[in-house]
Design an enzyme around this catalytic site. Structure first.
Site, short mmCIF file in Angstrom:
data_model
loop_
_atom_site.label_atom_id
_atom_site.label_comp_id
_atom_site.label_asym_id
_atom_site.label_seq_id
_atom_site.Cartn_x
_atom_site.Cartn_y
_atom_site.Cartn_z
N PHE A 138 -7.34 -3.81 1.44
CA PHE A 138 -7.83 -3.17 0.22
C PHE A 138 -7.32 -3.95 -0.98
O PHE A 138 -6.12 -4.13 -1.17
CB PHE A 138 -7.38 -1.71 0.12
CG PHE A 138 -8.00 -1.03 -1.09
CD1 PHE A 138 -9.29 -0.54 -1.04
CD2 PHE A 138 -7.30 -0.94 -2.29
CE1 PHE A 138 -9.88 0.04 -2.17
CE2 PHE A 138 -7.88 -0.37 -3.42
CZ PHE A 138 -9.17 0.12 -3.35
N ASP A 223 -1.06 -9.71 -2.12
CA ASP A 223 -1.38 -8.52 -2.91
C ASP A 223 -0.24 -7.52 -2.69
O ASP A 223 -0.17 -6.86 -1.67
CB ASP A 223 -2.72 -7.95 -2.46
CG ASP A 223 -3.11 -6.67 -3.21
OD1 ASP A 223 -2.23 -6.10 -3.88
OD2 ASP A 223 -4.27 -6.25 -3.11
N LYS A 252 0.35 -0.72 -9.58
CA LYS A 252 0.88 0.61 -9.23
C LYS A 252 2.26 0.96 -9.82
O LYS A 252 2.33 1.49 -10.90
CB LYS A 252 0.85 0.78 -7.71
CG LYS A 252 -0.60 0.87 -7.19
CD LYS A 252 -0.70 1.61 -5.88
CE LYS A 252 -2.13 2.03 -5.59
NZ LYS A 252 -2.97 0.98 -4.98
#
Ligand SMILES: *Cc1c(COP(=O)(O)O)cnc(C)c1O
Length: 403
Positions: A138, A223, A252
């Site tokens: 993702f 990532d 995040k």
């Protein structure tokens, strides 16, 4: 606005892109959030791995208040100190030498993809532009990052996708070797697949990928949007694998709740993006950077990383014990405070049952529960989580005696 009215209005006027839990959260304090009716919840979601210091951390609140009163936004037409200080922090504590700021994980990955293409283009000319990513990964919801994401459900209906991406099985080195070629510019990996169901990369696999990338001058992009900022018990997950990327993305947890993303790189790679080649109006805005600086300082000075590592072990132990006691639990996977539990029952119903018992957890799929609490979580919070989960699994076993 009463919860029911909020829910109805929201369902009518917001685009229907989310299925939300039926509560309205109005405030938070530490590990707890409170809904409109004053019910208390222990937060094992942390706004999807965002609120690393929990809710209302005094240092974070003070930093935001101070910066908001001084200067909220100025754009990248000028120098601003919080941005430079934050970049310095990131560079001092990582493999990277240069930083580009943006506002989300998708944008950080967008920058990484653009940087990889640009680097390869500058060095090898056109045609060597392909990026290999992992199945079940993702990377975000923009066109480039949803193309990079190896999941049909994220891509469906948005075709045509961006050219130049291919997908290989995660943790399978031979498959990666087969997939790369003269046109490959980069390999993009999450050290732990988060949204994909909490799958941890093997150390040897990442080492082999690193060697392959170095040998062929392909850029290795990590990532770390979900795994970064202490989530796994070290500042960045890559530290635990003994493998350094060429490019790393963060978002995040970075701003402790304020929207901010970053793309970090080695200087030799970053040189390929000269003035005018990329940009973001809000990127690195003083307010978001002041928040991120406060988060960084607390993580480093408050021994939060040690705590997160200990709590990660404690959580994993509790979940594994839960697995031993309950047939409904098939597997427990994770690192630090990014833990997943594969269940044989409907994960969404477990989430609802936990909510009713004052526990916020999240499901990444029909069968995987994910636990991503603030890094300030305590043993007591974890004990309470295990108690609630056990209760839910017990009840489920009683309702389906065939199990
Ligand atoms: C959440 C996430 C993203 C996307 O971040 P947004 O801020 O939602 O754009 C990208 N990569 C990983 C690994 C993520 O967990």
């Amino acid at each position: 606005m009463p919860t029911e009215e909020l829910k109805n209005t929201s369902d009518q006027i917001l685009m229907g892109t989310y299925t939300r839990q039926p509560i309205s959260i109005v405030r938070g304090r530490g590990m707890k959030v409170y809904d409109l009716e004053g019910r208390e919840y222990t937060d094992f979601v942390a706004g999807v791995a965002v609120n690393v210091l929990g809710h209302g951390h005094p240092d974070l609140v003070a930093a935001i208040q101070r910066q908001a009163a001084q200067l909220i936004h100025a754009s990248n037409l000028y120098y601003t100190e919080p941005q430079v200080k934050l970049a310095q922090m990131l560079v001092d504590h990582s493999f990277a030498e240069r930083v580009f700021f943006c506002n989300s994980g998708a944008e950080a990955n967008e920058a990484a993809i653009k940087l990889a293409r640009r680097y390869s283009h500058g060095k090898y000319g056109p045609g060597r532009h392909e990026i290999v990513t992992m199945k079940n990964s993702f990377h975000g919801r923009t066109m480039a990052t949803l193309t990079a994401t190896g999941q049909d459900k994220v891509q469906k209906g948005y075709e045509p996708l961006l050219p130049g991406f291919s997908y290989v099985e995660f943790n399978h080195f031979a498959k990666l070797e087969q997939a790369i070629g003269d046109k490959t510019a980069a390999v993009m990996i999450e050290p732990i697949q988060g949204e994909g169901g909490v799958h941890v990369a093997d150390r040897e696999y990442l080492k082999a990928v690193r060697e392959l990338c170095t040998r062929r001058d392909m850029l290795l992009i990590f990532d770390e949007v979900q795994t970064g900022m202490g989530r796994t018990g070290t500042l960045f997950a890559y530290e635990q694998f003994g493998v350094e990327p060429d490019i790393m993305t963060l978002a995040k947890g970075l701003g402790g709740g304020l929207p901010i993303g970053a793309c970090l790189a080695k200087d030799s790679v970053a040189q390929s993006m000269p003035p005018g080649s990329h940009g973001s109006t809000f990127g690195g805005n003083p307010l978001a950077c002041a928040a991120a600086l406060a988060v960084f300082r607390v993580l480093l000075e408050g021994r939060v990383l040690d705590h997160a590592r200990q709590m990660g072990d404690y959580l994993a132990k509790g979940l594994l014990e839960c697995k031993d006691r309950h047939h409904a639990v098939r597997a427990v996977r994770g690192l630090g405070l990014l833990q997943g539990m594969e269940v044989e029952i409907d994960a969404k119903s477990v989430v609802s049952e936990c909510l009713r018992r004052g526990m916020l957890i999240n499901a990444t799929s029909e069968r995987v529960l994910r636990f991503i609490p603030p890094l300030i979580v305590t043993e007591r919070d974890i004990d309470r989580l295990i108690e609630v989960l056990s209760h839910v699994f017990n009840r489920h076993t009683m309702e389906s005696p065939g199990h």
